[in-house]
Scaffold this motif. Structure first.
Motif, PDB file in Angstrom:
ATOM      1  N   VAL A  40       0.854  -1.189   0.000  1.00 19.04           N
ATOM      2  CA  VAL A  40       0.000   0.000   0.000  1.00 19.04           C
ATOM      3  C   VAL A  40       0.888   1.236   0.000  1.00 19.04           C
ATOM      4  O   VAL A  40       1.852   1.326   0.768  1.00 19.04           O
ATOM      5  CB  VAL A  40      -0.926   0.026   1.241  1.00 19.04           C
ATOM      6  CG1 VAL A  40      -1.825   1.255   1.217  1.00 19.04           C
ATOM      7  CG2 VAL A  40      -1.767  -1.244   1.310  1.00 19.04           C
ATOM      8  N   ASN A  41       0.574   2.193  -0.867  1.00 16.78           N
ATOM      9  CA  ASN A  41       1.296   3.469  -0.922  1.00 16.78           C
ATOM     10  C   ASN A  41       0.292   4.597  -0.709  1.00 16.78           C
ATOM     11  O   ASN A  41      -0.701   4.685  -1.430  1.00 16.78           O
ATOM     12  CB  ASN A  41       1.962   3.659  -2.284  1.00 16.78           C
ATOM     13  CG  ASN A  41       2.829   2.481  -2.690  1.00 16.78           C
ATOM     14  OD1 ASN A  41       3.939   2.325  -2.210  1.00 16.78           O
ATOM     15  ND2 ASN A  41       2.312   1.632  -3.571  1.00 16.78           N
ATOM     16  N   SER A  42       0.538   5.446   0.268  1.00 21.94           N
ATOM     17  CA  SER A  42      -0.355   6.570   0.542  1.00 21.94           C
ATOM     18  C   SER A  42       0.453   7.868   0.562  1.00 21.94           C
ATOM     19  O   SER A  42       1.397   8.002   1.346  1.00 21.94           O
ATOM     20  CB  SER A  42      -1.062   6.393   1.887  1.00 21.94           C
ATOM     21  OG  SER A  42      -1.946   5.291   1.854  1.00 21.94           O
ATOM     22  N   TYR A  92       0.282  11.740   1.441  1.00 18.91           N
ATOM     23  CA  TYR A  92      -0.514  12.657   2.254  1.00 18.91           C
ATOM     24  C   TYR A  92      -0.215  14.109   1.876  1.00 18.91           C
ATOM     25  O   TYR A  92       0.935  14.483   1.648  1.00 18.91           O
ATOM     26  CB  TYR A  92      -0.213  12.439   3.739  1.00 18.91           C
ATOM     27  CG  TYR A  92      -0.723  11.114   4.261  1.00 18.91           C
ATOM     28  CD1 TYR A  92      -1.997  11.002   4.804  1.00 18.91           C
ATOM     29  CD2 TYR A  92       0.068   9.970   4.187  1.00 18.91           C
ATOM     30  CE1 TYR A  92      -2.476   9.788   5.278  1.00 18.91           C
ATOM     31  CE2 TYR A  92      -0.400   8.755   4.651  1.00 18.91           C
ATOM     32  CZ  TYR A  92      -1.674   8.669   5.194  1.00 18.91           C
ATOM     33  OH  TYR A  92      -2.141   7.462   5.648  1.00 18.91           O
ATOM     34  N   ARG A 101      -5.417  12.188   1.014  1.00 12.40           N
ATOM     35  CA  ARG A 101      -4.328  11.346   0.534  1.00 12.40           C
ATOM     36  C   ARG A 101      -4.687  10.767  -0.835  1.00 12.40           C
ATOM     37  O   ARG A 101      -5.858  10.691  -1.214  1.00 12.40           O
ATOM     38  CB  ARG A 101      -4.012  10.231   1.523  1.00 12.40           C
ATOM     39  CG  ARG A 101      -5.091   9.172   1.661  1.00 12.40           C
ATOM     40  CD  ARG A 101      -4.787   8.236   2.811  1.00 12.40           C
ATOM     41  NE  ARG A 101      -5.804   7.204   2.966  1.00 12.40           N
ATOM     42  CZ  ARG A 101      -5.995   6.499   4.077  1.00 12.40           C
ATOM     43  NH1 ARG A 101      -5.246   6.723   5.145  1.00 12.40           N
ATOM     44  NH2 ARG A 101      -6.940   5.580   4.137  1.00 12.40           N
ATOM     45  N   TYR A 102      -3.635  10.355  -1.545  1.00 12.08           N
ATOM     46  CA  TYR A 102      -3.811   9.617  -2.790  1.00 12.08           C
ATOM     47  C   TYR A 102      -3.195   8.245  -2.565  1.00 12.08           C
ATOM     48  O   TYR A 102      -2.013   8.133  -2.202  1.00 12.08           O
ATOM     49  CB  TYR A 102      -3.118  10.318  -3.957  1.00 12.08           C
ATOM     50  CG  TYR A 102      -3.385   9.636  -5.279  1.00 12.08           C
ATOM     51  CD1 TYR A 102      -4.601   9.809  -5.934  1.00 12.08           C
ATOM     52  CD2 TYR A 102      -2.437   8.815  -5.863  1.00 12.08           C
ATOM     53  CE1 TYR A 102      -4.864   9.168  -7.139  1.00 12.08           C
ATOM     54  CE2 TYR A 102      -2.684   8.172  -7.069  1.00 12.08           C
ATOM     55  CZ  TYR A 102      -3.901   8.353  -7.699  1.00 12.08           C
ATOM     56  OH  TYR A 102      -4.167   7.714  -8.892  1.00 12.08           O
ATOM     57  N   ARG A 103      -3.999   7.186  -2.729  1.00 10.57           N
ATOM     58  CA  ARG A 103      -3.551   5.831  -2.416  1.00 10.57           C
ATOM     59  C   ARG A 103      -3.499   4.970  -3.674  1.00 10.57           C
ATOM     60  O   ARG A 103      -4.394   5.021  -4.517  1.00 10.57           O
ATOM     61  CB  ARG A 103      -4.485   5.194  -1.388  1.00 10.57           C
ATOM     62  CG  ARG A 103      -4.225   3.712  -1.130  1.00 10.57           C
ATOM     63  CD  ARG A 103      -4.950   3.217   0.099  1.00 10.57           C
ATOM     64  NE  ARG A 103      -4.307   3.726   1.319  1.00 10.57           N
ATOM     65  CZ  ARG A 103      -4.689   3.392   2.558  1.00 10.57           C
ATOM     66  NH1 ARG A 103      -5.715   2.587   2.736  1.00 10.57           N
ATOM     67  NH2 ARG A 103      -4.053   3.887   3.605  1.00 10.57           N
ATOM     68  N   TYR A 144      -1.589   0.925  -5.134  1.00 14.82           N
ATOM     69  CA  TYR A 144      -1.090  -0.363  -4.659  1.00 14.82           C
ATOM     70  C   TYR A 144       0.028  -0.900  -5.554  1.00 14.82           C
ATOM     71  O   TYR A 144       0.089  -0.613  -6.750  1.00 14.82           O
ATOM     72  CB  TYR A 144      -2.236  -1.384  -4.605  1.00 14.82           C
ATOM     73  CG  TYR A 144      -3.356  -0.951  -3.696  1.00 14.82           C
ATOM     74  CD1 TYR A 144      -3.307  -1.186  -2.322  1.00 14.82           C
ATOM     75  CD2 TYR A 144      -4.466  -0.278  -4.202  1.00 14.82           C
ATOM     76  CE1 TYR A 144      -4.329  -0.772  -1.480  1.00 14.82           C
ATOM     77  CE2 TYR A 144      -5.496   0.133  -3.366  1.00 14.82           C
ATOM     78  CZ  TYR A 144      -5.415  -0.110  -2.009  1.00 14.82           C
ATOM     79  OH  TYR A 144      -6.424   0.308  -1.190  1.00 14.82           O
ATOM     80  N   TRP A 170      -8.216   8.956  -4.773  1.00 16.22           N
ATOM     81  CA  TRP A 170      -8.192  10.001  -3.757  1.00 16.22           C
ATOM     82  C   TRP A 170      -9.028   9.530  -2.570  1.00 16.22           C
ATOM     83  O   TRP A 170     -10.078   8.914  -2.751  1.00 16.22           O
ATOM     84  CB  TRP A 170      -8.798  11.297  -4.288  1.00 16.22           C
ATOM     85  CG  TRP A 170      -8.004  11.957  -5.362  1.00 16.22           C
ATOM     86  CD1 TRP A 170      -8.259  11.929  -6.706  1.00 16.22           C
ATOM     87  CD2 TRP A 170      -6.830  12.771  -5.189  1.00 16.22           C
ATOM     88  NE1 TRP A 170      -7.324  12.663  -7.395  1.00 16.22           N
ATOM     89  CE2 TRP A 170      -6.430  13.195  -6.479  1.00 16.22           C
ATOM     90  CE3 TRP A 170      -6.089  13.173  -4.082  1.00 16.22           C
ATOM     91  CZ2 TRP A 170      -5.322  14.007  -6.687  1.00 16.22           C
ATOM     92  CZ3 TRP A 170      -4.984  13.973  -4.293  1.00 16.22           C
ATOM     93  CH2 TRP A 170      -4.614  14.386  -5.572  1.00 16.22           C
ATOM     94  N   GLU A 171      -8.568   9.831  -1.369  1.00 16.68           N
ATOM     95  CA  GLU A 171      -9.333   9.503  -0.168  1.00 16.68           C
ATOM     96  C   GLU A 171      -9.339  10.704   0.775  1.00 16.68           C
ATOM     97  O   GLU A 171      -8.295  11.294   1.045  1.00 16.68           O
ATOM     98  CB  GLU A 171      -8.729   8.290   0.545  1.00 16.68           C
ATOM     99  CG  GLU A 171      -8.793   7.015  -0.275  1.00 16.68           C
ATOM    100  CD  GLU A 171      -8.274   5.799   0.462  1.00 16.68           C
ATOM    101  OE1 GLU A 171      -8.360   4.694  -0.115  1.00 16.68           O
ATOM    102  OE2 GLU A 171      -7.796   5.932   1.613  1.00 16.68           O
ATOM    103  N   THR A 189       4.611   3.787   2.882  1.00 13.48           N
ATOM    104  CA  THR A 189       4.490   2.527   2.158  1.00 13.48           C
ATOM    105  C   THR A 189       4.597   1.377   3.148  1.00 13.48           C
ATOM    106  O   THR A 189       5.420   1.421   4.072  1.00 13.48           O
ATOM    107  CB  THR A 189       5.598   2.406   1.092  1.00 13.48           C
ATOM    108  OG1 THR A 189       5.462   3.471   0.147  1.00 13.48           O
ATOM    109  CG2 THR A 189       5.510   1.079   0.355  1.00 13.48           C
ATOM    110  N   TYR A 199       0.936   7.949   9.553  1.00 13.27           N
ATOM    111  CA  TYR A 199       1.283   9.260   9.004  1.00 13.27           C
ATOM    112  C   TYR A 199       1.882  10.156  10.083  1.00 13.27           C
ATOM    113  O   TYR A 199       2.871  10.875   9.855  1.00 13.27           O
ATOM    114  CB  TYR A 199       0.032   9.884   8.409  1.00 13.27           C
ATOM    115  CG  TYR A 199       0.107  11.360   8.113  1.00 13.27           C
ATOM    116  CD1 TYR A 199       1.054  11.870   7.228  1.00 13.27           C
ATOM    117  CD2 TYR A 199      -0.791  12.252   8.684  1.00 13.27           C
ATOM    118  CE1 TYR A 199       1.118  13.204   6.940  1.00 13.27           C
ATOM    119  CE2 TYR A 199      -0.744  13.596   8.401  1.00 13.27           C
ATOM    120  CZ  TYR A 199       0.213  14.061   7.533  1.00 13.27           C
ATOM    121  OH  TYR A 199       0.274  15.403   7.246  1.00 13.27           O
TER     122      TYR A 199
END
Length: 218
Positions: free
Chosen positions: A44-46, A48, A71-73, A75, A89-90, A143, A215
């Motif tokens: 997982v890559n986020s 922020y 955040r933009y997530r 994989y 986007w989340e 990550t 984060y």
């Protein structure tokens, strides 16, 4: 385009050492919630984003009752050689112990998302554009490897994830720089609000509960 919104849920996080995993798995598999593997493990890559003065990061550190994250997530393993990233986007908003998450799936060009300031980036979703105006600055990228579990008793109303190999990166002149890494694990319970009860944590009290996200920690 319409944004997807999840039901209100409670998210509870624990931090533990590798040596504690065996005991945790025994409890998970023998509990009345009967947790089973739900999804293949994946990276997982986020990314922020925050205001120029890191307002939301400060709110998390100071324990504000209301908090927000943009955040933009995405994989999987990635590199700067890719042209476009497939992700979403989340927007996460937390009030007390209750969390709401809004999701907008959208592919973004690598050169557009990996910038110190994305204020000129335009999403296909109006709400995301509003959030970008408020939080245009690249804060950090986290990550990790994530394992997924679900309760056979409660289904999607009670899920659990285990995160490991957690790495934090910052952005310097368009290049990702590794800041920190940790060898602990983060276990997170994700419980729909309408089934949440205080007694649900009875079997997990030996774990070290934390009130902040990866984060903030990294």
């Amino acid at each position: 385009m319409k944004i997807e919104k999840s039901d209100q849920r409670v998210e509870i996080k624990f931090q533990l050492k590798k040596s504690q995993l065996y005991s945790l798995f025994n409890e998970l598999m023998s509990s009345k919630y009967n947790f089973i593997s739900h999804h293949n493990e994946r990276t997982v890559n986020s990314i922020y984003f925050d205001s120029h003065n890191n307002k939301e990061l400060k709110h998390s550190l100071e324990g504000y009752y209301k908090k927000k994250k943009l955040r933009y997530r995405f994989y999987g393993i990635f590199s700067s050689s890719v042209n476009e990233i497939e992700g979403q986007w989340e927007v996460k908003e937390k009030t007390g112990i209750l969390t709401n998450k809004s999701v907008h799936k959208e592919n973004i060009l690598y050169k557009e998302i990996f910038k110190n300031n994305i204020s000129n980036l335009r999403s296909g979703n109006k709400q995301i554009n509003t959030e970008i105006i408020s939080y245009p600055y690249f804060s950090k990228m986290i990550t990790y490897q994530r394992e997924y579990f679900i309760s056979q008793l409660l289904g999607d109303d009670f899920r659990l994830t285990i995160d490991k190999n957690i790495i934090s990166r910052t952005l310097k002149n368009g290049t990702l720089k590794r800041m920190n890494s940790n060898d602990y694990y983060i276990v997170e319970l994700k419980i729909k609000n309408h089934v949440y009860e205080n007694s649900i944590l009875g079997n997990f009290k030996y774990l070290n509960r934390v009130g902040f996200s990866k984060y903030v920690e990294l």
